[in-house]
Design an enzyme around this catalytic site. Sequence first.
Site, PDB file in Angstrom:
ATOM      1  N   GLY A  61       0.826  -1.214   0.000  1.00 34.12           N
ATOM      2  CA  GLY A  61       0.000   0.000   0.000  1.00 34.12           C
ATOM      3  C   GLY A  61       0.851   1.251   0.000  1.00 34.12           C
ATOM      4  O   GLY A  61       1.722   1.425   0.846  1.00 34.12           O
TER       5      GLY A  61
ATOM      6  N   GLY B 196      -0.270   4.515   0.177  1.00 32.76           N
ATOM      7  CA  GLY B 196      -0.930   5.721   0.690  1.00 32.76           C
ATOM      8  C   GLY B 196       0.016   6.454   1.630  1.00 32.76           C
ATOM      9  O   GLY B 196       1.232   6.285   1.556  1.00 32.76           O
ATOM     10  N   PHE B 197      -0.547   7.251   2.529  1.00 31.07           N
ATOM     11  CA  PHE B 197       0.304   8.038   3.414  1.00 31.07           C
ATOM     12  C   PHE B 197       1.210   7.151   4.272  1.00 31.07           C
ATOM     13  O   PHE B 197       2.408   7.380   4.374  1.00 31.07           O
ATOM     14  CB  PHE B 197      -0.541   8.938   4.308  1.00 31.07           C
ATOM     15  CG  PHE B 197      -1.061  10.151   3.600  1.00 31.07           C
ATOM     16  CD1 PHE B 197      -0.199  11.168   3.222  1.00 31.07           C
ATOM     17  CD2 PHE B 197      -2.409  10.276   3.298  1.00 31.07           C
ATOM     18  CE1 PHE B 197      -0.678  12.289   2.555  1.00 31.07           C
ATOM     19  CE2 PHE B 197      -2.888  11.396   2.634  1.00 31.07           C
ATOM     20  CZ  PHE B 197      -2.023  12.405   2.262  1.00 31.07           C
ATOM     21  N   GLY B 198       0.618   6.122   4.912  1.00 31.16           N
ATOM     22  CA  GLY B 198       1.401   5.272   5.804  1.00 31.16           C
ATOM     23  C   GLY B 198       2.534   4.579   5.067  1.00 31.16           C
ATOM     24  O   GLY B 198       3.698   4.644   5.474  1.00 31.16           O
TER      25      GLY B 198
ATOM     26  N   GLU C 232     -16.756  19.462   3.519  1.00 30.01           N
ATOM     27  CA  GLU C 232     -15.937  20.169   2.543  1.00 30.01           C
ATOM     28  C   GLU C 232     -16.533  20.071   1.141  1.00 30.01           C
ATOM     29  O   GLU C 232     -16.514  21.031   0.369  1.00 30.01           O
ATOM     30  CB  GLU C 232     -14.499  19.645   2.583  1.00 30.01           C
ATOM     31  CG  GLU C 232     -13.827  19.941   3.930  1.00 30.01           C
ATOM     32  CD  GLU C 232     -12.352  19.599   3.977  1.00 30.01           C
ATOM     33  OE1 GLU C 232     -11.578  20.383   4.534  1.00 30.01           O
ATOM     34  OE2 GLU C 232     -11.975  18.541   3.445  1.00 30.01           O
TER      35      GLU C 232
ATOM     36  N   ASP D 238      -5.187   3.861   8.388  1.00 35.14           N
ATOM     37  CA  ASP D 238      -6.612   3.630   8.640  1.00 35.14           C
ATOM     38  C   ASP D 238      -6.923   2.183   9.010  1.00 35.14           C
ATOM     39  O   ASP D 238      -7.978   1.904   9.578  1.00 35.14           O
ATOM     40  CB  ASP D 238      -7.437   3.986   7.382  1.00 35.14           C
ATOM     41  CG  ASP D 238      -7.472   5.488   7.133  1.00 35.14           C
ATOM     42  OD1 ASP D 238      -6.903   6.237   7.942  1.00 35.14           O
ATOM     43  OD2 ASP D 238      -8.074   5.904   6.125  1.00 35.14           O
TER      44      ASP D 238
ATOM     45  N   ALA E 115      -4.906  11.427   7.764  1.00 36.30           N
ATOM     46  CA  ALA E 115      -3.615  11.394   7.090  1.00 36.30           C
ATOM     47  C   ALA E 115      -2.436  11.601   8.060  1.00 36.30           C
ATOM     48  O   ALA E 115      -1.460  10.846   7.997  1.00 36.30           O
ATOM     49  CB  ALA E 115      -3.583  12.434   5.967  1.00 36.30           C
TER      50      ALA E 115
END
Lengths: 441, 441
Positions: free
Chosen positions: A10, A12-14, A169, A306, A322
């Site tokens: 993965g 993503g951010f992590g 948002e 997450d 995040a």
Amino acid sequence: MHKHRIVIVGGGFGGLFAARGLCGSDYDVTLLDKRNFHLFQPLLYQVATGILTVGDISAQQRVVLRKCKNVRTLMSTAYDIDPQRKIIHHERGELAYDTLIVATGVKHQYFGHDEWRHNAPGLKTIEHALEMRHRIFRAFELAEGESDPDRRRRLLNFVVVGAGPTGVELAGALGELAQRIMVGDYRAIDSRDARITLIEGADRVLPAFDPRLSKKAQRYLEQLGVEVRTQCMVQDIAAGRVQLQQGEEVETLEAETILWAAGVQVSAFGRILAKRTGEETDRGGRFLVQPDLSLPNHPDIHVVGDLAHFSLGEGRSLPGLAPVAIQQGEYLAKTFKRRLKNKPGKPFRYFDKGSMAIIGRYRVVGQIGGMRVTGFTAWFLWAVVHVWSLIEPGQRLSVTLHWLWRFMGRTADRLITGNPPKTSNILKARGIDPKTFERAP
Amino acid sequence: MHKHRIVIVGGGFGGLFAARGLCGSDYDVTLLDKRNFHLFQPLLYQVATGILTVGDISAQQRVVLRKCKNVRTLMSTAYDIDPQRKIIHHERGELAYDTLIVATGVKHQYFGHDEWRHNAPGLKTIEHALEMRHRIFRAFELAEGESDPDRRRRLLNFVVVGAGPTGVELAGALGELAQRIMVGDYRAIDSRDARITLIEGADRVLPAFDPRLSKKAQRYLEQLGVEVRTQCMVQDIAAGRVQLQQGEEVETLEAETILWAAGVQVSAFGRILAKRTGEETDRGGRFLVQPDLSLPNHPDIHVVGDLAHFSLGEGRSLPGLAPVAIQQGEYLAKTFKRRLKNKPGKPFRYFDKGSMAIIGRYRVVGQIGGMRVTGFTAWFLWAVVHVWSLIEPGQRLSVTLHWLWRFMGRTADRLITGNPPKTSNILKARGIDPKTFERAP
């Protein structure tokens, strides 16, 4: 002897921040992701509303990690794991690991109503954002050409389900589009006639924020023409309508465009990992990780972002944000590098820099430490923090540019892409044989 | 009495510039297009190769025409015309016109081999460009993860069919990606091992240019590692291979990525217009227009851009280039405005500002008037002219920015979008029941 192999599933951010943190270390690192790019998810709703372009918020992992010669990026989907043999099975082969970091996150869900998916797209991927963008701008285009007043009204009705940060948002950006940015673009309709309804089951918007900020956020939303309905549940969604229950009352809203910003579930690989390891998860399927983010019975497997349930005691856990994922990825990289020097690890601690939600120009609510911020100062802070957090230096310039646009009442990219209907199909639908128009040879 | 109604079908260069030219005039103008955006087609290959983003080269027509209160933009597909009753039938209704401008252009074609379409995508729409981009960057990603040397070689083979400006620029951009921009991004492969072959049926690249420029262009291409094959015909295309004939020799090239940049045909609406009006077209289906761009037997219908055959005498006609369409659109607007003042019209005259093709950084060939330009000067001129020609002021900044990126060896957007395979499908394909991993309720 081979180098110690760390596999990260993965990007993503992590995952990406773990890989970046391990850059240049003595580990042999592989970052496995089904996409070739990292997505800056907190700004995804700005792509959905035409403010930013896709390139602004996505960065190719291999370009970010270009100089990290010990890090390999592989585009493939992990679909199984053998924790005994320490092997990841992916679409294009196998990967052996000594240490594994799982950072496959969550996707959105419909609380058992998968049939709603088609009529109420969610917002977790670039494709979702583009689908939302198509629907939003297509509704205005169709309204412009619609002579029937009822159908026109339905085309200009927008419903956003869920008033967490994403929903708030998104609804705010829609309000700004309709009330400010698109004013004067149409001839037959007035964009200000658009009606935007934000639905939330809890008793206030932004339930995770301080109640005073929720109140402020609701006021901001209402200034942009958004109708906020709290303690309101979605009972059913079908094409062009959503059925709501508020207390005892049941009501049906007619709306061409229904956008889903409620509910997440763990990724497919998360479920597979749970099954194969037998490790304990919470009700949402998130792994109950140790203080060092490892799994209790598999110290070689770490879960970040997450997908991790990091307990803060008293039934509380870290939220799926995040900054949490970023800090967890960085923490693991640091911990592993300490191991190489035989230094002991420390438990993970989250440093809360605060959270903010932007509702429109100058309309931001945030909490930083114990402080609440709103209005222009918060808006400026929000912009600086977000621009600064972007992965690629070039994107900072590009995003700043696009925000200046928006500031001036323009947008970057409102295109309705996806192939338009073929003329031959339109003809067929009207009983005209397309061959009529073929040229004689 | 109603205002004189001008309907413009198609929002490409010809249609959009006609609408812009009529802005604020005493005409009631409707611009009908199946898309909600105008596309700057000459730079489409830069989206296909990741240099520019989609937003850089597309502009919403209604935003461009926002201040023109006499101009209405309608997103719908025209599928029929009744020239007697002066009515356009479109997907969402009818439109009556007093004067009609048809600017629906051309699309690409496969010379009767529509079955090649899937294996060799063309480059006329945003969707085509994204499809090309996916294929190009996906091939490199798959090569990085491929252990079989034969398959890896095939993945790194690229074939571009057609060496007109699009094909030459596309092959050049691919060469620059492989030889310069992507060097160092991969671990298992070297992007410089990519083999790019450019196929052309004529005896030189850029057949419409001065032969000396063709020679120069070929040298530039070869410097970027592109293999140029002239007098070479495509006999067949299948998944992963293309069969070529050069003189008597027949050869099969194995290539994962085959890109089509040869051959155009008139739009569907063009064919319909020909049938309904009975007006004469050339072999390619383009209308033989009068000196004022009207159709001989339908003085109220005008055709501009790629769909018009504007004779220069001696069998020659104006080429299908953006500047021709722009000038024709502007010419019609001017002519119609003169009519309002009862001034006589003048015949259309094309002012040739020259043409250029860019093959890579500093590698540009061009002819301006009788002059040939190449190298750095031409490159600089090319960049200035293109940036200047962009429709939206904001895009000029954004494109300049992205070109500076590229200059520094970066690209704006190489994302492989379109949903990646679902984990459940990967599992099924491997005989694993995805239900295995469902959580107990």
